[in-house]
Motif scaffolding. Structure first.
Motif, PDB file in Angstrom:
ATOM      1  N   ILE A   1      45.045  45.090  34.453  1.00 35.55           N
ATOM      2  CA  ILE A   1      45.994  44.401  35.350  1.00 35.55           C
ATOM      3  C   ILE A   1      45.420  43.037  35.708  1.00 35.55           C
ATOM      4  N   ASN A   2      46.215  41.983  35.528  1.00 32.36           N
ATOM      5  CA  ASN A   2      45.669  40.661  35.857  1.00 32.36           C
ATOM      6  C   ASN A   2      46.475  39.926  36.935  1.00 32.36           C
ATOM      7  N   THR A   3      47.208  40.694  37.736  1.00 31.00           N
ATOM      8  CA  THR A   3      47.812  40.120  38.943  1.00 31.00           C
ATOM      9  C   THR A   3      46.865  40.467  40.089  1.00 31.00           C
ATOM     10  N   ILE A   4      46.291  39.425  40.686  1.00 29.91           N
ATOM     11  CA  ILE A   4      45.255  39.619  41.710  1.00 29.91           C
ATOM     12  C   ILE A   4      45.756  39.102  43.054  1.00 29.91           C
ATOM     13  N   VAL A   5      45.565  39.929  44.072  1.00 26.00           N
ATOM     14  CA  VAL A   5      45.978  39.569  45.427  1.00 26.00           C
ATOM     15  C   VAL A   5      44.740  39.644  46.315  1.00 26.00           C
ATOM     16  N   ILE A   6      44.534  38.640  47.162  1.00 22.58           N
ATOM     17  CA  ILE A   6      43.447  38.785  48.130  1.00 22.58           C
ATOM     18  C   ILE A   6      44.060  38.986  49.517  1.00 22.58           C
ATOM     19  N   ALA A   7      43.322  39.667  50.389  1.00 24.46           N
ATOM     20  CA  ALA A   7      43.886  39.994  51.709  1.00 24.46           C
ATOM     21  C   ALA A   7      42.780  40.206  52.725  1.00 24.46           C
TER      22      ALA A   7
ATOM     23  N   LYS B   1      40.319  32.678  35.632  1.00 18.65           N
ATOM     24  CA  LYS B   1      41.089  32.365  34.411  1.00 18.65           C
ATOM     25  C   LYS B   1      41.982  33.547  33.996  1.00 18.65           C
ATOM     26  N   ASN B   2      43.093  33.232  33.370  1.00 20.05           N
ATOM     27  CA  ASN B   2      44.017  34.231  32.807  1.00 20.05           C
ATOM     28  C   ASN B   2      44.529  35.252  33.814  1.00 20.05           C
ATOM     29  N   CYS B   3      44.680  34.821  35.045  1.00 23.65           N
ATOM     30  CA  CYS B   3      45.184  35.730  36.080  1.00 23.65           C
ATOM     31  C   CYS B   3      46.261  35.026  36.879  1.00 23.65           C
ATOM     32  N   LYS B   4      47.156  35.824  37.480  1.00 28.53           N
ATOM     33  CA  LYS B   4      48.058  35.262  38.478  1.00 28.53           C
ATOM     34  C   LYS B   4      47.476  35.682  39.833  1.00 28.53           C
ATOM     35  N   VAL B   5      47.117  34.692  40.637  1.00 26.21           N
ATOM     36  CA  VAL B   5      46.426  35.000  41.900  1.00 26.21           C
ATOM     37  C   VAL B   5      47.330  34.677  43.099  1.00 26.21           C
ATOM     38  N   TYR B   6      47.431  35.635  44.011  1.00 28.06           N
ATOM     39  CA  TYR B   6      48.223  35.462  45.234  1.00 28.06           C
ATOM     40  C   TYR B   6      47.309  35.567  46.445  1.00 28.06           C
ATOM     41  N   MET B   7      47.580  34.746  47.463  1.00 30.43           N
ATOM     42  CA  MET B   7      46.819  34.866  48.713  1.00 30.43           C
ATOM     43  C   MET B   7      47.752  34.678  49.901  1.00 30.43           C
ATOM     44  N   PRO B   8      47.424  35.321  51.031  1.00 30.30           N
ATOM     45  CA  PRO B   8      48.339  35.214  52.165  1.00 30.30           C
ATOM     46  C   PRO B   8      48.312  33.825  52.786  1.00 30.30           C
TER      47      PRO B   8
END
Ligand code: KG4
Length: 326
Positions: free
Chosen positions: A258-264, A281-288
């Protein structure tokens, strides 16, 4: 489909908060009363004082959340309350208040896990975000990598064996006399420093973490070498803990595909950490959004919404669980 309005209530530590969220994603109000100014006199949160202040604040905070949303209590479909993890006396204030409201309004009570709330802060910030994804939870009480399989289906892949990352930030800052809470102070000071101090890094074969070694190393260095610039020590500390987070994130990506990364969590407000995650690299990164990183009730209402639509309703016998896990 009918719109669903959830009233979220949060009181697990030193913030008394209430919020109304529509359909899990739209924040209509988000009221936070923070006790930071009270607890900073003691260098950290004093549980008894936190509980007493929650009692003083909770009614007003809930009333304000209803008013700011331009609603009345009768418009609410359910009450979501944090019931753990956190300080037991503090949790009990919000939970008891929420139980009373749910009973009086005859609407469901949803006991909400605070950690799941931190993850849900990302659903509010990113309307397109949907499971599955990997979440790197970094807060004052928790550090873990979680596989979010669905909105209410979680698997913890690794967690800290000792201190939470936020605890390490706060203790390091305390020893350097930077004040409370320490995380934001280290963030600010670190921006002016160089990462030129060698610090130890723990790594395990699995996805667990440990932050007590680096915390002790920084504290010892500071005591033994008063000439070391605090700015450099802050930056070196941030760099090394970020490496630990990123190393395990890469391993988790490899393990799950899985390369969808969320930080929280509160520490996800750290500017250095945010930047390093964005560089993955090569990830979709989400942050609040910054204001949703630390404790708030909008995230509780959002997590509560997903529990609600999945039938995870509590009853009035629900008790506070200080050590609640995902
Ligand atoms: O998520 P949170 O509000 O508490 C728990 O739910 O456990 O996180 C609070 C933690 C504190 O340790 C605080 O120092 C840290 O988040 N924090 C930060 C920053 N802002 C808050 N740590 C590093 N950098 C920041 N900018």
């Amino acid at each position: 489909m009918k719109d669903i309005y959830i009233l979220g209530i949060e009181s697990s530590c030193d913030e008394t908060a209430a919020s109304i969220v529509k359909n899990g994603r739209d924040v209509l109000s988000n009221v936070i009363n923070t006790q930071i100014d009270i607890h900073k006199l003691y260098g950290g949160v004093v549980p008894e004082i936190a509980s007493r202040n929650h009692i003083l604040n909770i009614s007003e905070v809930v009333k304000l959340a209803i008013k700011e949303a331009n609603m009345s209590l009768s418009d609410i479909d359910a009450v979501a309350c944090t019931y753990g993890p956190g300080l037991v006396g503090a949790l009990l204030v919000g939970l008891s208040y929420g139980k009373g409201l749910s009973y009086a309004l005859d609407v469901p009570l949803i006991g909400t896990n605070h950690i799941e709330g931190h993850i849900a802060a990302n659903y509010i910030t990113h309307k397109d975000l949907k499971p599955p994804f990997l979440c790197v939870m970094m807060s004052g009480g928790n550090t873990q990598i979680v596989h979010i399989k669905d909105y209410t289906d979680f698997e913890v892949l690794g967690r800290t064996k000792d201190d939470a990352i936020g605890e390490a930030f706060d203790k390091v800052a305390r020893i350097m006399e930077l004040g409370y809470p320490g995380g934001p102070k280290i963030d600010e000071l670190g921006k002016k420093g160089e990462p030129n101090i060698e610090l130890p890094k723990t790594h395990f074969d699995n996805l667990d973490f440990s932050f007590s070694g680096i915390k002790t190393a920084v504290i010892n260095l500071h005591h033994k070498n008063p000439d070391i610039k605090k700015e450099d020590l802050c930056k070196s500390f941030e760099k090394k803990v970020t490496e630990m987070l990123i190393d395990n994130t890469k391993k988790a990506i490899e393990q799950t595909g899985i390369n969808t990364i969320v930080i929280a969590g509160g520490v996800s407000a750290n500017s250095y950490i945010r930047n390093e995650f964005l560089n993955l690299k090569n990830c979709k990164v989400y942050m609040p959004d910054m204001k949703l990183c630390t404790d708030n009730a909008a995230m509780i209402a959002s997590a509560g919404y997903y529990d609600f639509i999945n039938g995870k309703i509590s009853d009035l016998s629900l008790n506070a669980e200080p050590d609640l896990k995902i």
